[in-house]
Design a protein around this motif. Structure first.
Motif, PDB file in Angstrom:
ATOM      1  N   ALA A   1     -69.717 -14.436 -20.011  1.00 34.29           N
ATOM      2  CA  ALA A   1     -69.587 -13.695 -20.452  1.00 34.29           C
ATOM      3  C   ALA A   1     -69.014 -11.997 -19.790  1.00 34.29           C
ATOM      4  CB  ALA A   1     -71.593 -13.509 -21.050  1.00 34.29           C
ATOM      5  N   ALA A   2     -69.104 -12.322 -18.681  1.00 31.66           N
ATOM      6  CA  ALA A   2     -68.089 -11.463 -18.159  1.00 31.66           C
ATOM      7  C   ALA A   2     -66.113 -11.264 -18.717  1.00 31.66           C
ATOM      8  CB  ALA A   2     -68.138 -11.381 -16.395  1.00 31.66           C
ATOM      9  N   GLU A   3     -66.157 -12.032 -18.563  1.00 36.13           N
ATOM     10  CA  GLU A   3     -64.698 -11.737 -19.151  1.00 36.13           C
ATOM     11  C   GLU A   3     -65.087 -12.057 -21.197  1.00 36.13           C
ATOM     12  OE1 GLU A   3     -61.405 -13.941 -17.108  1.00 36.13           O
ATOM     13  OE2 GLU A   3     -63.120 -14.077 -14.697  1.00 36.13           O
ATOM     14  N   ARG A   4     -65.318 -12.546 -21.365  1.00 31.99           N
ATOM     15  CA  ARG A   4     -65.066 -13.706 -22.754  1.00 31.99           C
ATOM     16  C   ARG A   4     -66.664 -12.771 -24.104  1.00 31.99           C
ATOM     17  NH1 ARG A   4     -61.006 -13.468 -21.706  1.00 31.99           N
ATOM     18  NH2 ARG A   4     -59.603 -15.351 -21.141  1.00 31.99           N
ATOM     19  N   ASP A   5     -66.373 -13.123 -24.927  1.00 34.85           N
ATOM     20  CA  ASP A   5     -67.157 -12.506 -26.276  1.00 34.85           C
ATOM     21  C   ASP A   5     -67.874 -13.257 -26.442  1.00 34.85           C
ATOM     22  OD1 ASP A   5     -68.902 -11.579 -28.473  1.00 34.85           O
ATOM     23  OD2 ASP A   5     -66.656 -10.946 -30.161  1.00 34.85           O
ATOM     24  N   VAL A   6     -68.371 -13.931 -26.186  1.00 37.95           N
ATOM     25  CA  VAL A   6     -69.443 -15.560 -26.297  1.00 37.95           C
ATOM     26  C   VAL A   6     -69.904 -16.433 -27.205  1.00 37.95           C
ATOM     27  CG1 VAL A   6     -69.909 -17.538 -24.882  1.00 37.95           C
ATOM     28  CG2 VAL A   6     -69.028 -16.338 -23.069  1.00 37.95           C
TER      29      VAL A   6
ATOM     30  N   VAL B   1     -62.503 -23.655 -15.712  1.00 39.08           N
ATOM     31  CA  VAL B   1     -61.917 -24.972 -16.164  1.00 39.08           C
ATOM     32  C   VAL B   1     -61.865 -23.915 -17.322  1.00 39.08           C
ATOM     33  CG1 VAL B   1     -61.666 -26.705 -17.792  1.00 39.08           C
ATOM     34  CG2 VAL B   1     -62.484 -26.374 -15.763  1.00 39.08           C
ATOM     35  N   ILE B   2     -62.851 -23.787 -18.314  1.00 35.17           N
ATOM     36  CA  ILE B   2     -62.912 -22.538 -19.264  1.00 35.17           C
ATOM     37  C   ILE B   2     -61.853 -21.372 -19.552  1.00 35.17           C
ATOM     38  CG2 ILE B   2     -63.921 -21.616 -21.557  1.00 35.17           C
ATOM     39  CD1 ILE B   2     -66.669 -23.878 -20.975  1.00 35.17           C
ATOM     40  N   LEU B   3     -62.003 -20.596 -18.608  1.00 35.47           N
ATOM     41  CA  LEU B   3     -61.295 -19.278 -18.829  1.00 35.47           C
ATOM     42  C   LEU B   3     -60.197 -19.467 -18.817  1.00 35.47           C
ATOM     43  CD1 LEU B   3     -64.123 -16.884 -16.156  1.00 35.47           C
ATOM     44  CD2 LEU B   3     -63.831 -16.966 -19.121  1.00 35.47           C
ATOM     45  N   ASP B   4     -59.469 -20.062 -17.331  1.00 37.52           N
ATOM     46  CA  ASP B   4     -58.113 -20.682 -17.017  1.00 37.52           C
ATOM     47  C   ASP B   4     -57.395 -21.158 -18.434  1.00 37.52           C
ATOM     48  OD1 ASP B   4     -58.285 -19.889 -14.507  1.00 37.52           O
ATOM     49  OD2 ASP B   4     -58.737 -21.833 -13.557  1.00 37.52           O
ATOM     50  N   GLY B   5     -58.480 -22.386 -19.637  1.00 37.15           N
ATOM     51  CA  GLY B   5     -57.861 -22.273 -20.714  1.00 37.15           C
ATOM     52  C   GLY B   5     -57.723 -21.639 -21.144  1.00 37.15           C
ATOM     53  N   SER B   6     -57.885 -20.711 -21.418  1.00 37.58           N
ATOM     54  CA  SER B   6     -58.459 -19.725 -22.240  1.00 37.58           C
ATOM     55  C   SER B   6     -57.184 -17.874 -21.974  1.00 37.58           C
ATOM     56  CB  SER B   6     -59.388 -19.188 -22.835  1.00 37.58           C
ATOM     57  OG  SER B   6     -60.424 -18.798 -21.810  1.00 37.58           O
ATOM     58  N   ARG B   7     -56.607 -17.949 -20.884  1.00 36.87           N
ATOM     59  CA  ARG B   7     -56.208 -17.117 -20.300  1.00 36.87           C
ATOM     60  C   ARG B   7     -54.148 -17.475 -20.506  1.00 36.87           C
ATOM     61  NH1 ARG B   7     -58.655 -17.442 -15.107  1.00 36.87           N
ATOM     62  NH2 ARG B   7     -60.372 -15.802 -15.254  1.00 36.87           N
TER      63      ARG B   7
END
Length: 276
Positions: free
Chosen positions: A52-57, A270-276
């Motif tokens: 949530a620090a980087e995404r609307d989850v 892993v999730i944040l890297d995959g969504s960048r």
């Protein structure tokens, strides 16, 4: 915060209303989180604050799981139906092609959404659908045994077991490599979620015919597998890489089938890297 949205979904009997429960937190590009069979959205709790620090989850209870009611009787429990339901969810919440991450059944659903180009990236953690016939029968046998145990165990026994690390291991070591890290409250809640999952049996029956065999071109895809997965063995990740050649295949050391609890920082990265 937890909320419910009522979707309008087409069916053989005409449009039907379908409530879905979800929780939404954070700011940034939208990220939809999909849990596994018999689980609930709280499976993602260990990583939600990091994401949530980087995404609307948006973490959703799939139909027949958690606080979401089962699909109506005239709905098939298959991938096209779930694509329609999750597409309607995105439309209702005004999510324009969100990123999506899923675990187990949720990983399969995430890949299916990616195949239909309904999302902008896919991260699949130990996704279903890359099994051999023997591996599928084994996995389904384990899941059915877990379900029967959850349904037959009295709540006071579950609560008593959850108070010790050894008891939590007895209840959840099939899905977690580090069950002692899960809180007693979370273990009780997910044992009840498994026992009460209305869509469990029908989803499992439909799954006997599922095999993911198509590439997902033009979309970032990450497939990650725990090295201590006791339900879907990690060699299935290699098969996923053959099916989706451009996918990033990630090893999750010392993680089980539901890796979010075992190493939240690694899984979130892993999730944040995959969504960048």
């Amino acid at each position: 915060m937890s909320a419910t949205v009522t979707l309008t979904v087409p069916s053989p009997r005409g449009p039907r209303s379908l409530p879905l429960s979800y929780a939404r937190v954070g700011t940034g590009e939208p990220l939809l989180l999909l849990h596994g069979i018999g689980h609930h959205r709280q499976a993602w709790d260990p990583v939600v604050d990091i994401l949530a620090a980087e995404r609307d989850v948006i973490a959703v209870d799939l139909p027949g799981c958690g606080d979401s009611p089962a699909l109506p009787d005239d709905f098939a429990h298959d991938l096209p139906t779930m694509n329609t339901v999750l597409g309607a969810l995105c439309e209702a919440l005004e999510l324009e092609r969100p990123h999506v991450a899923g675990n187990s059944l949720g990983g399969l659903l995430a890949l299916s959404l990616g195949r239909e180009k309904l999302v902008r990236s896919v991260t699949a953690l130990a996704p279903a659908g890359f099994w051999s016939p023997v591996e599928r029968r084994y996995a389904f046998g384990v899941l059915v045994a877990m379900r029967q145990a959850a349904r037959n165990m009295p709540l006071p026994v579950v609560e008593r077991l959850s108070r010790s690390a050894a008891g939590r291991a007895m209840l959840t070591s099939t899905i977690y490599a580090r069950p002692g890290r899960r809180s007693p409250e979370a273990v009780v809640a997910e044992t009840l979620a498994l026992a009460r999952a209305e869509g469990f049996s029908e989803t499992l029956r439909t799954g006997t015919a599922v095999q993911f065999t198509e590439d997902i071109p033009g979309l970032p895809v990450t497939v990650a597998w725990g090295t201590r997965d006791r339900i879907l063995v990690r060699r299935q990740g290699v098969r996923a890489k053959y099916v989706i050649p451009h996918a990033r295949l990630v090893r999750l050391p010392d993680c089980g089938h539901v890796p979010m609890n075992d190493d939240p920082a690694l899984v979130a990265r892993v999730i944040l890297d995959g969504s960048r």
